[in-house]
Scaffold this motif. Structure first.
Motif, short mmCIF file in Angstrom:
data_model
loop_
_atom_site.label_atom_id
_atom_site.label_comp_id
_atom_site.label_asym_id
_atom_site.label_seq_id
_atom_site.Cartn_x
_atom_site.Cartn_y
_atom_site.Cartn_z
N GLY A 101 -11.96 1.06 -19.95
CA GLY A 101 -10.96 1.51 -19.00
C GLY A 101 -10.64 0.44 -17.97
O GLY A 101 -11.33 -0.59 -17.88
N VAL A 102 -9.58 0.67 -17.20
CA VAL A 102 -9.14 -0.25 -16.14
C VAL A 102 -9.54 0.35 -14.79
O VAL A 102 -9.12 1.47 -14.46
N PHE A 103 -10.31 -0.41 -14.02
CA PHE A 103 -10.85 0.08 -12.74
C PHE A 103 -10.38 -0.82 -11.60
O PHE A 103 -10.33 -2.05 -11.74
N MET A 104 -10.06 -0.20 -10.47
CA MET A 104 -9.57 -0.94 -9.31
C MET A 104 -10.74 -1.58 -8.55
O MET A 104 -11.77 -0.94 -8.32
N THR A 105 -10.56 -2.81 -8.14
CA THR A 105 -11.59 -3.50 -7.35
C THR A 105 -11.19 -3.63 -5.88
O THR A 105 -11.96 -4.12 -5.07
N GLU A 106 -9.97 -3.18 -5.56
CA GLU A 106 -9.50 -3.09 -4.18
C GLU A 106 -8.67 -1.81 -4.04
O GLU A 106 -8.12 -1.32 -5.04
N PRO A 107 -8.56 -1.26 -2.83
CA PRO A 107 -7.74 -0.05 -2.65
C PRO A 107 -6.28 -0.31 -3.00
O PRO A 107 -5.77 -1.42 -2.80
N VAL A 108 -5.61 0.71 -3.53
CA VAL A 108 -4.20 0.59 -3.91
C VAL A 108 -3.43 1.75 -3.26
O VAL A 108 -3.83 2.91 -3.38
N LYS A 109 -2.36 1.42 -2.57
CA LYS A 109 -1.55 2.43 -1.90
C LYS A 109 -0.58 3.10 -2.87
O LYS A 109 -0.11 2.48 -3.83
N LYS A 110 -0.27 4.35 -2.61
CA LYS A 110 0.70 5.08 -3.41
C LYS A 110 2.02 4.32 -3.47
O LYS A 110 2.50 3.80 -2.46
N GLY A 111 2.60 4.24 -4.66
CA GLY A 111 3.87 3.55 -4.84
C GLY A 111 3.75 2.09 -5.21
O GLY A 111 4.74 1.45 -5.58
N THR A 112 2.54 1.53 -5.15
CA THR A 112 2.33 0.12 -5.51
C THR A 112 2.60 -0.09 -7.00
O THR A 112 2.17 0.70 -7.84
N GLN A 113 3.31 -1.16 -7.31
CA GLN A 113 3.53 -1.52 -8.72
C GLN A 113 2.24 -2.14 -9.26
O GLN A 113 1.86 -3.24 -8.88
#
Length: 260
Positions: A96-108
Motif C-alpha cells: 500500500g501507499v502510506f503518507m510520511t507527512e500530513p496532507v490537507k484536504k484537496g491536495t493533489q
C-alpha cells in the motif's frame, strides 16, 4: 503454440522490448487464442515493491505496443506520479501507499501520468507479450475492465492504492486528491467500485480468470479449475485465497476489494 514464460526476481530494466511486426489476429482467431499467462496462483512469485526502473520498463513497453493509441505521453516516462511525501510498504491490505507527512484536504496527491488504456484485446495482448511472467501476473491484479471492450491499468505506484470498504476510511478521490485531511502513517484508500465495470468485458474476464485459476476443491481431476468465473466475483474476492461471499455481488452495485 507454446508460450515460454519468464520467472525472475531481478530488476526488469535490463529487458529489451523487441518490436513485434507480425502480430495480427482475426476475429475468429481471437475466439480460440490461448491464454496469455496461466499459473499465477500456483507460482508464489514475489510480490515486490518495484523501483522506478521497473515502472519505466512497463511504461515504455506500453508506449511501444500501443503506438498512436497510447494514453501515456513519452514526456512523462519515468516521472513520479505521486506528488507528496510517501512510502510503499506492506500493510494489512498487502502492499500500500502510506503518507510520511500530513496532507490537507484537496491536495493533489497523484497525477494520471501513466494511466494506460487498452482499446481492445489485441492491444492488451501485444503489451502483455512484452513483459515477463511476474509482471504479467501483477498487471492482471492491477488492471480493471471499462465497458465491454476496454481495460485500464496505472503503470506506476498508483496501482498500490487500495480499496477502502467505507466512506469513513477513504481519503483519496478519483481525481487523485485528498478527500479529507490525512495524517502521517495513514494509507491511501479509495473506492474501487466507482470506476470498475463489472461482468461486462468478456475477453478481459477470461484472460484474468485463466491467469489466476486454481484447481477446484470439489474435483482434483479438474485440471483447469477456476477461482473466478466472472469479473465481478474477482473484484469481490480480490487477491486469491481471500474468502468472501461472492453471492452478495449483484450487478453493478457489487463492492470490490484490494487487489494488491
Amino acid at each position: 503454440e507454446v508460450f515460454t514464460l519468464l520467472v525472475t526476481r531481478q530488476p526488469y530494466s535490463h529487458i529489451t522490448c523487441l518490436k513485434d511486426t507480425s502480430f495480427t489476429m482475426s476475429t475468429s482467431e481471437m475466439a480460440i487464442t490461448p491464454p496469455i499467462v496461466t499459473g499465477c496462483a500456483q507460482s508464489n512469485y514475489e510480490r515486490a515493491i518495484y523501483d522506478n526502473e521497473t515502472w519505466i520498463f512497463l511504461q515504455k513497453a506500453y508506449l511501444e505496443t500501443q503506438g498512436e493509441y497510447s494514453s501515456i505521453s513519452e514526456d512523462y516516462i519515468g516521472v513520479k506520479s505521486i506528488r507528496v511525501p510517501y512510502e510503499v510498504k506492506e500493510g494489512t491490505r498487502g502492499r500500500g501507499v502510506f503518507m510520511t507527512e500530513p496532507v490537507k484536504k484537496g491536495t493533489q496527491i497523484w497525477e494520471e501520468y501513466h494511466h494506460a488504456e487498452f482499446q481492445s484485446e489485441k492491444k492488451f495482448r501485444k503489451f502483455m507479450k512484452k513483459i515477463p511472467f511476474a509482471l504479467q501476473c501483477e498487471i492482471l491484479l492491477w488492471a480493471y475492465p471499462q465497458g465491454k471492450k476496454r481495460a485500464s491499468v496505472d503503470l506506476d505506484e498508483g496501482s498500490f492504492v487500495n480499496h477502502g470498504d467505507t466512506e469513513e476510511v477513504r481519503n483519496f478521490d478519483l481525481d487523485g486528491r485528498a478527500s479529507r485531511d490525512i495524517e502521517v502513517g495513514e494509507e491511501l484508500l479509495m473506492d474501487y467500485s466507482a470506476f470498475i465495470t463489472y461482468n461486462k468485458n468478456k475477453w478481459f474476464d477470461e484472460i484474468r480468470s485463466a491467469a489466476w485459476a486454481e484447481k477446484s476443491d470439489e474435483s482434483a481431476e479438474d485440471e483447469a479449475g477456476s477461482l473466478y468465473e466472472t469479473t465481478d466475483e474477482y473484484n469481490l474476492l480480490g487477491t486469491p485465497k481471500q474468502i468472501v461471499d461472492a453471492e452478495s455481488c449483484v450487478d453493478e452495485t457489487c463492492p470490490s476489494v484490494d487487489l494488491n
